[in-house]
Design an enzyme around this catalytic site. Structure first.
Site, short mmCIF file in Angstrom:
data_model
loop_
_atom_site.label_atom_id
_atom_site.label_comp_id
_atom_site.label_asym_id
_atom_site.label_seq_id
_atom_site.Cartn_x
_atom_site.Cartn_y
_atom_site.Cartn_z
N ASP A 122 10.40 -69.27 54.01
CA ASP A 122 9.21 -70.13 53.98
C ASP A 122 9.53 -71.56 54.38
O ASP A 122 10.69 -71.95 54.50
CB ASP A 122 8.57 -70.08 52.58
N ASN A 173 6.49 -67.85 37.85
CA ASN A 173 5.30 -67.00 37.85
C ASN A 173 5.53 -65.69 38.60
O ASN A 173 4.59 -65.00 38.95
CB ASN A 173 4.11 -67.77 38.45
N HIS A 189 6.62 -65.31 41.61
CA HIS A 189 6.40 -65.27 43.07
C HIS A 189 7.71 -64.96 43.79
O HIS A 189 8.80 -65.21 43.27
CB HIS A 189 5.77 -66.58 43.58
N GLU A 212 2.19 -66.13 45.74
CA GLU A 212 1.84 -66.45 44.37
C GLU A 212 1.04 -65.30 43.74
O GLU A 212 0.51 -64.45 44.47
CB GLU A 212 0.97 -67.72 44.36
P1 PGA Z 1 14.21 -72.04 42.36
O1 PGA Z 1 12.96 -71.37 43.05
O2 PGA Z 1 15.41 -71.37 42.93
O3 PGA Z 1 14.14 -73.50 42.78
O4 PGA Z 1 14.07 -71.84 40.90
C1 PGA Z 1 12.95 -69.99 43.17
C2 PGA Z 1 11.65 -69.56 43.78
O5 PGA Z 1 10.65 -70.28 43.61
O6 PGA Z 1 11.63 -68.50 44.42
#
Ligand code: PGA
Length: 241
Positions: free
Chosen positions: A67, A136, A138, A143
């Site tokens: 992304d 959450n 995702h 999301e």
């Molecule tokens: P993070 O994000 O590694 O910064 O916790 C993980 C994600 O949102 O997939």
């Protein structure tokens, strides 16, 4: 889904790096799906260390990131292109031409999304996809929703994700509210998936992903349907399993 629990984040990172090394040795022209965020930082350090020891070679590798924020130039310090250059690409022998991060600044984002899926396909599909997971649940920026997304899309970020990532920006207002993200179906097409989670913040998402119902309200739960998923956790992330 094969779940492995390690004593700490460094042990997780070492195990993840070994999976990359095995992949590259088995298939030197592998197509790698890569992730950003706090979670993979140590893994990339371990990969660089293996590379410096001559144990891993990226000369023929191709990479596709999950992304990119919409509105950030590639040289913006919070863009995911910048992150990848700093955390991995500048330190290994991957051909810069073979590294792909979706553009978040193109005028025609629908065309960016379609071209991204087409490029992955024409490179033969993703062999090994690295994933983190949001609080959450995702994956990528897919999301919680009432449906599982298909190909690469323009995703609206939820409050939970904005709160989690705004700390990296000078002010919360600067944090983009949208991103280009590989879709759930794009991720599920990967031949092998390696998901890493660290810290107790992720424990509920991991428990829902592994043991909960398969629902788009828990995007990562779809991984229960993939036949080649490895999950690497520290003790805190595994604490609700
Ligand atoms: P993070 O994000 O590694 O910064 O916790 C993980 C994600 O949102 O997939």
């Amino acid at each position: 889904m094969k779940v492995h629990v390690f004593k700490d984040s460094q042990a997780v990172a070492k195990a993840a790096a070994m999976i990359f090394a095995a992949q590259m040795s088995e298939k030197p022209d592998s197509v790698l799906g890569l992730a950003t965020g706090a979670t993979p930082v140590e893994t990339y350090k371990e990969i660089i260390s293996l590379y410096n020891d001559g144990q891993i070679d990226f000369a023929k590798a191709h990479s596709y990131n999950l992304d990119e924020y919409i509105g950030l130039e590639p040289d913006h310090p919070q863009s995911y292109r910048y992150f990848m250059q700093e955390q991995l690409f500048n330190h290994i022998n991957i051909d810069p031409q073979n590294t792909h991060v979706p553009s978040g600044i193109a005028r025609d984002l629908a065309a960016v999304c379609a071209a991204y899926d087409a490029a992955i396909k024409s490179d033969g599909g993703i062999d090994l996809q690295l994933l983190g997971i949001g609080k959450n649940a995702h994956i990528g920026f897919n999301e919680p929703s009432d449906h599982f997304s298909k190909g690469t899309l323009v995703a609206d970020l939820t409050e939970s994700t904005i709160n989690a990532n705004a700390k990296f920006f000078d002010s919360a207002d600067e944090m983009p509210r949208q991103a280009v993200s590989m879709g759930i179906a794009s991720i599920m097409k990967s031949r092998k998936i390696l998901l890493i989670a660290l810290g107790e913040d992720k424990a509920k998402a991991i428990s829902d992903m592994v043991n909960g119902p398969i629902t788009p309200q828990v995007p990562a739960s779809i991984l229960q349907l993939h036949d080649n998923v490895i999950v690497l956790l520290d003790k805190a992330a595994a604490s609700l399993l």
